[in-house]
Design an enzyme around this catalytic site. Structure first.
Site, PDB file in Angstrom:
ATOM      1  N   GLN A  58      39.489  35.396  45.841  1.00  0.00           N
ATOM      2  CA  GLN A  58      38.555  36.067  46.728  1.00  0.00           C
ATOM      3  C   GLN A  58      38.166  35.182  47.924  1.00  0.00           C
ATOM      4  OE1 GLN A  58      35.953  37.525  43.041  1.00  0.00           O
ATOM      5  NE2 GLN A  58      35.154  38.275  44.967  1.00  0.00           N
ATOM      6  N   HIS A  59      37.612  35.827  48.937  1.00  0.00           N
ATOM      7  CA  HIS A  59      36.857  35.205  50.041  1.00  0.00           C
ATOM      8  C   HIS A  59      37.656  34.455  51.111  1.00  0.00           C
ATOM      9  CE1 HIS A  59      33.400  35.891  47.420  1.00  0.00           C
ATOM     10  NE2 HIS A  59      33.856  35.019  46.541  1.00  0.00           N
ATOM     11  N   ASP A  70      40.863  38.664  42.590  1.00  0.00           N
ATOM     12  CA  ASP A  70      41.380  38.281  41.261  1.00  0.00           C
ATOM     13  C   ASP A  70      40.432  38.638  40.118  1.00  0.00           C
ATOM     14  OD1 ASP A  70      39.618  36.197  41.949  1.00  0.00           O
ATOM     15  OD2 ASP A  70      41.079  34.595  41.655  1.00  0.00           O
TER      16      ASP A  70
HETATM   17  O1  LIG Z   1      35.315  32.812  44.610  1.00  0.00           O
HETATM   18  C1  LIG Z   1      35.550  33.289  43.510  1.00  0.00           C
HETATM   19  C2  LIG Z   1      34.736  34.404  42.966  1.00  0.00           C
HETATM   20  O2  LIG Z   1      33.715  34.818  43.824  1.00  0.00           O
HETATM   21  C3  LIG Z   1      36.670  32.710  42.712  1.00  0.00           C
HETATM   22  O3  LIG Z   1      36.676  33.215  41.396  1.00  0.00           O
HETATM   23  C4  LIG Z   1      37.983  32.949  43.420  1.00  0.00           C
HETATM   24  O4  LIG Z   1      38.292  34.335  43.362  1.00  0.00           O
HETATM   25  C5  LIG Z   1      39.089  32.070  42.905  1.00  0.00           C
HETATM   26  O5  LIG Z   1      39.464  32.354  41.592  1.00  0.00           O
HETATM   27  P1  LIG Z   1      40.390  31.423  40.674  1.00  0.00           P
HETATM   28  O6  LIG Z   1      41.600  31.072  41.452  1.00  0.00           O
HETATM   29  O7  LIG Z   1      39.587  30.253  40.268  1.00  0.00           O
HETATM   30  O8  LIG Z   1      40.709  32.311  39.490  1.00  0.00           O
END
Ligand SMILES: O=C(CO)[C@@H](O)[C@H](O)COP(=O)(O)O
Ligand SMILES: Nc1ncnc2c1ncn2[C@@H]1O[C@H](COP(=O)(O)OP(=O)(O)O)[C@@H](O)[C@H]1O
Length: 467
Positions: free
Chosen positions: A72-73, A223
């Protein structure tokens, strides 16, 4: 005999790309692929495309639909020609922490943000990265005509369509999950008056387009939303995901708006909501501790399991990469309670596992305070494979912990979304997730471990420059 179509799910997460090719009727995994990402907090998106093509090598034959789940983000900026303007700034890049503070104040404080977009932005959120870019790289910012998230960009590479879904859009800080609309005013304010194009927000089963070879591509999602879709969360289920990030989330029928900022009021991938708390420090706390102790992850497990609950009074506050929840982007980790009697490799290993999980336990409390009912924890992500994590989680969470059968749940959820778009049904296909083990809650020692962790947090907050 008719054979079911094949669908593929992609997980383009922080550390790697994973692809699952699944039977569209049952979700059974038929083929898998994987490729690593660079270890950095800013990454050229073209390296994700390279990882996707490497992971997809030889496994997509006969696939009729593809879905992409992504970290995300992340801020992906494109110019007039559709070229990447600068490397993407990822969710775990904390350089925009000051920009986040300024934006929160400008819009009227945390409560105003929570009402406007469901979340109070910290450095992880796209909107703060755009402000950072506007301030620090104005000439590059002037070239930006389009902004996307990592999964949007991969979908765009696959189809040529600039689309997203409400799950991933809800992590930008300029989309309201409650009204399902972009807040163009917030985007422009953050980006110094510039007004880049944003991807069109698709519905849960809508189609993004087709690949050059004719495979259908679904909307894709973030994700965590993809993992929630894979697990088909019911009321009472709370997921704890231990990847690079640690996340705690449950599905809700109503939007969350937490002015404390601990819980992000995201949307999910089915038309509902996904209140979520996220820490910056999860699986890598274990790899860093293992490296410090000169053992591999199995060795770390053995050491941690040989120690008593509570690690003999040793407590690790694992803010190794700064922290997001609580919002302490510049914090470092602390090891506390050292005595000659407890300074053993076993206790240090145990303290790392307990410290990581205590951060998630605080997130669990926060998500419950937003109305999510927690009757059991579903443990997923890379570090859910750790024996020590499985042993300690029911103690620290004080809830039964179920470990779904080992799988790439993000990729599985993306594949399920692809099957859903292929079928065009009202509900996602009825894939079942098998649970591998259920670990009963244990009252023994959990409260004491959590209390010690909270006290250590208070100590660190007092000396932190941001609190
Ligand atoms: O920033 C967030 C949720 O807001 C993280 O959960 C990212 O989405 C990255 O996920 P992973 O790669 O650690 O699974
Ligand atoms: N048995 C294990 N014990 C502890 N950590 C593990 C184990 N297996 C994998 N991991 C960790 O899981 C992480 C990868 O998990 P994953 O969920 O794929 O992360 P991400 O989605 O952030 O890329 C790595 O840091 C890896 O070291």
């Amino acid at each position: 005999m008719t054979t079911a179509p094949l669908v593929a799910g992609v997980d383009s997460s922080t550390q790697s790309t994973k692809i699952l090719v699944c039977d569209a009727e049952t979700g059974a995994v038929v083929r898998t692929g994987r490729a690593a990402h660079p270890d950095a907090t800013e990454v050229d998106p073209r390296l994700w495309w390279q990882a996707f093509t490497d992971a997809a090598e030889g496994i997509l034959d006969g696939v009729e639909a593809i879905g992409v789940g992504g970290q995300q983000h992340g801020m992906v900026t494109l110019d007039e020609a559709g070229e990447v303007v600068r490397p993407a700034l990822l969710w775990n890049d904390t350089r925009s922490a000051k920009a986040a503070e300024a934006l929160v104040a400008e819009l009227g404080g945390p409560g105003t943000w929570a009402q406007a977009v469901g979340s109070v932005p910290v450095a992880s959120f796209t909107v703060t990265k755009l402000r950072w870019m506007a301030e620090h790289e104005p000439e590059l910012a002037d070239r930006v005509t389009r902004v996307m998230l990592p999964h949007d960009w991969l979908t765009w590479r696959l189809t040529g369509e600039a689309v997203t879904d409400r799950g991933d859009a809800s992590g930008t800080g300029y989309f309201s999950p409650a009204t399902n609309a972009y807040r163009q005013d917030i985007l422009e304010r953050a980006f110094g008056g510039r007004s880049p194009a944003l991807p069109r927000v698709l519905g849960p089963a809508e189609r993004a387009g087709r690949t050059l070879s004719g495979a259908l591509v679904s909307a894709g999602t973030g994700d965590n939303m993809a993992a929630a879709l894979a697990l088909g969360l019911a009321e009472g289920d709370v997921v704890v995901s231990l990847g690079t990030s640690g996340t705690v989330f449950g599905v809700s029928e109503v939007p969350a708006a937490d002015p404390s900022g601990e819980v992000a009021g995201f949307a999910d991938a089915t038309g509902r909501f996904l209140p979520l708390a996220c820490t910056l420090n999860a699986a890598r706390v274990l790899t860093a501790t293992a490296a410090m102790l000169g053992v591999d992850l199995a060795g770390l497990d053995r050491l941690a399991l040989a120690a008593e609950p509570g690690a003999g009074g040793l407590a690790l506050l694992p803010y190794l990469d700064g922290e997001r929840t609580p919002n302490l982007p510049d914090a470092a980790g602390s090891l506390h309670g050292m005595r000659r009697s407890n300074m053993t490799p076993e206790n240090l290993a145990r303290a790392a596992v307990e410290g990581m999980l205590c951060g998630l336990a605080a997130g669990l409390d926060a998500v419950q305070a937003q109305g999510v009912t927690a009757r059991r924890v579903l443990l997923i992500g890379g570090a859910a494979q750790s024996e020590a994590v499985r042993a300690v989680a029911p103690i620290v969470f004080g809830l039964p912990v179920a470990v779904p059968e080992p799988a790439e749940h993000v990729a599985l959820g993306a594949a399920r979304q692809a099957a859903w778009a292929l079928r065009e049904t009202t509900e996602p296909p009825a894939w079942t997730v098998k649970t591998q083990v259920v670990l009963e809650e244990s009252a023994f020692g959990g409260e004491e471990i959590r209390q010690r962790h909270l006290q250590l947090r208070e100590l660190v907050h007092q000396v932190s420059p941001h609190k």
